[in-house]
Design a protein around this motif. Structure first.
Motif, PDB file in Angstrom:
ATOM      1  N   GLY A  79      -8.532  -1.484  -7.047  1.00  0.00           N
ATOM      2  CA  GLY A  79      -7.227  -2.144  -7.044  1.00  0.00           C
ATOM      3  C   GLY A  79      -6.071  -1.165  -6.999  1.00  0.00           C
ATOM      4  O   GLY A  79      -4.909  -1.569  -7.105  1.00  0.00           O
ATOM      5  N   SER A  80      -6.371   0.109  -6.823  1.00  0.00           N
ATOM      6  CA  SER A  80      -5.327   1.129  -6.919  1.00  0.00           C
ATOM      7  C   SER A  80      -4.407   1.199  -5.708  1.00  0.00           C
ATOM      8  O   SER A  80      -3.455   1.969  -5.706  1.00  0.00           O
ATOM      9  N   HIS A  81      -4.652   0.394  -4.691  1.00  0.00           N
ATOM     10  CA  HIS A  81      -3.783   0.389  -3.514  1.00  0.00           C
ATOM     11  C   HIS A  81      -2.607  -0.583  -3.664  1.00  0.00           C
ATOM     12  O   HIS A  81      -1.761  -0.681  -2.784  1.00  0.00           O
ATOM     13  N   VAL A  82      -2.536  -1.298  -4.801  1.00  0.00           N
ATOM     14  CA  VAL A  82      -1.438  -2.219  -5.082  1.00  0.00           C
ATOM     15  C   VAL A  82      -0.567  -1.600  -6.172  1.00  0.00           C
ATOM     16  O   VAL A  82      -1.060  -1.209  -7.230  1.00  0.00           O
ATOM     17  N   ARG A 105      -0.286  -0.431  -0.481  1.00  0.00           N
ATOM     18  CA  ARG A 105      -0.260  -1.458   0.568  1.00  0.00           C
ATOM     19  C   ARG A 105       0.508  -2.707   0.166  1.00  0.00           C
ATOM     20  O   ARG A 105       0.844  -3.530   1.010  1.00  0.00           O
ATOM     21  N   ALA A 106       0.762  -2.862  -1.124  1.00  0.00           N
ATOM     22  CA  ALA A 106       1.451  -4.049  -1.630  1.00  0.00           C
ATOM     23  C   ALA A 106       2.043  -3.717  -2.989  1.00  0.00           C
ATOM     24  O   ALA A 106       1.745  -2.681  -3.572  1.00  0.00           O
ATOM     25  N   MET A 123       4.091 -12.194  -9.233  1.00  0.00           N
ATOM     26  CA  MET A 123       4.813 -12.124  -7.960  1.00  0.00           C
ATOM     27  C   MET A 123       4.224 -11.003  -7.117  1.00  0.00           C
ATOM     28  O   MET A 123       3.774  -9.978  -7.656  1.00  0.00           O
ATOM     29  N   TYR A 124       4.258 -11.173  -5.779  1.00  0.00           N
ATOM     30  CA  TYR A 124       3.562 -10.261  -4.879  1.00  0.00           C
ATOM     31  C   TYR A 124       4.301 -10.159  -3.552  1.00  0.00           C
ATOM     32  O   TYR A 124       4.911 -11.122  -3.096  1.00  0.00           O
ATOM     33  N   ARG A 125       4.202  -8.976  -2.952  1.00  0.00           N
ATOM     34  CA  ARG A 125       4.634  -8.815  -1.551  1.00  0.00           C
ATOM     35  C   ARG A 125       3.861  -7.656  -0.923  1.00  0.00           C
ATOM     36  O   ARG A 125       3.509  -6.696  -1.581  1.00  0.00           O
ATOM     37  N   ARG A 126       3.598  -7.807   0.356  1.00  0.00           N
ATOM     38  CA  ARG A 126       2.969  -6.731   1.126  1.00  0.00           C
ATOM     39  C   ARG A 126       4.018  -5.674   1.434  1.00  0.00           C
ATOM     40  O   ARG A 126       5.198  -5.973   1.563  1.00  0.00           O
ATOM     41  N   LEU A 127       3.543  -4.465   1.590  1.00  0.00           N
ATOM     42  CA  LEU A 127       4.439  -3.381   1.975  1.00  0.00           C
ATOM     43  C   LEU A 127       4.235  -3.041   3.447  1.00  0.00           C
ATOM     44  O   LEU A 127       4.993  -2.452   4.098  1.00  0.00           O
TER      45      LEU A 127
END
Length: 178
Positions: free
Chosen positions: A91-94, A128-129, A174-178
Motif C-alpha cells: 500500500g506504499s504507493h498511496v 500514485r494516489a 477521501m481519495y484522489r488519483r495523482l
C-alpha cells in the motif's frame, strides 16, 4: 483535516518549503491549539510536544513543510503540512497528508496551497494516489476544499469521531488519483 481549509486567493502572500528543525516552535504553536480543541484531528488531546514532533516530522519519501509569509508577514509560519505513505508494503504507493493553519491566517487559502504542494510532492516522490483516512464530516470547510481539489468521499464511517461539541460524527475517507 484542519478546520482552516479555505479558498485560494489570487496572489499568495507566502512561500511553501520543507520544514526544518528550526521551524518546530512555530509549528507547535499551530498544532497545539488544534490538537487540544479536538475538533478536526484524531490525535489524543493530551499529546505532548515531543509526541507531536515525532508524529509530524516525516522521513523520506514523506516530508514536513511550512507556508511562510512574505511582505509584512515575512518569515512567519502561517501553516504546516506533512506527507507520508498511507500504508507500508503493497500500500506504499498511496500517500496520506495532513495540514494545519494558524487561526490568525485561516480563510486566506493557506490550507489549499499546502494541499496543492503536497499533491505535487507526492507525485514527485512516485505516489500514485492520495488518501485522507479521517476527515471529520462536520469540518465542512475542509470537505469542500478537498472536494474542490479533486478528492472524493469514498466512505463515511458513522460516529467514528467524538467531537467535543457535536458528539459522535462520521469520518470521511477521501481519495484522489495523482
Amino acid at each position: 483535516m484542519s478546520a482552516n481549509a479555505e479558498a485560494e486567493p489570487t496572489v499568495a502572500a507566502w512561500d511553501i518549503r520543507e520544514a526544518s528543525g528550526q521551524d518546530w516552535p512555530a509549528i507547535w504553536e499551530i498544532l497545539e491549539p488544534v490538537v487540544r480543541a479536538g475538533e478536526t484531528f484524531t490525535w489524543d488531546l493530551d499529546t505532548t510536544q515531543d509526541q507531536a514532533r515525532e508524529r509530524w516530522f516525516k522521513r523520506a519519501p514523506g516530508q514536513t513543510f511550512v507556508a511562510v509569509g512574505r511582505g509584512g508577514l515575512d518569515g512567519v509560519v502561517l501553516g504546516t503540512g506533512e506527507l507520508h505513505a498511507n500504508q507500508g508494503g503493497g500500500g506504499s504507493h498511496v500517500a496520506n497528508a495532513g495540514y494545519m493553519v494558524h487561526p490568525a491566517h485561516g480563510g486566506k487559502g493557506v490550507a489549499r496551497a499546502l494541499c496543492a504542494y503536497s499533491l505535487d510532492a507526492a507525485r514527485a516522490a512516485g505516489f500514485r494516489a492520495m488518501q485522507f483516512n479521517a476527515v471529520v464530516e462536520s469540518n465542512a470547510r475542509a470537505v469542500a476544499a478537498w472536494t474542490s481539489m479533486g478528492f472524493e468521499v469514498l466512505a463515511t464511517i458513522p460516529e467514528a469521531f467524538h467531537h467535543p461539541r457535536l458528539g459522535y460524527v462520521g469520518l470521511h475517507v477521501m481519495y484522489r488519483r495523482l
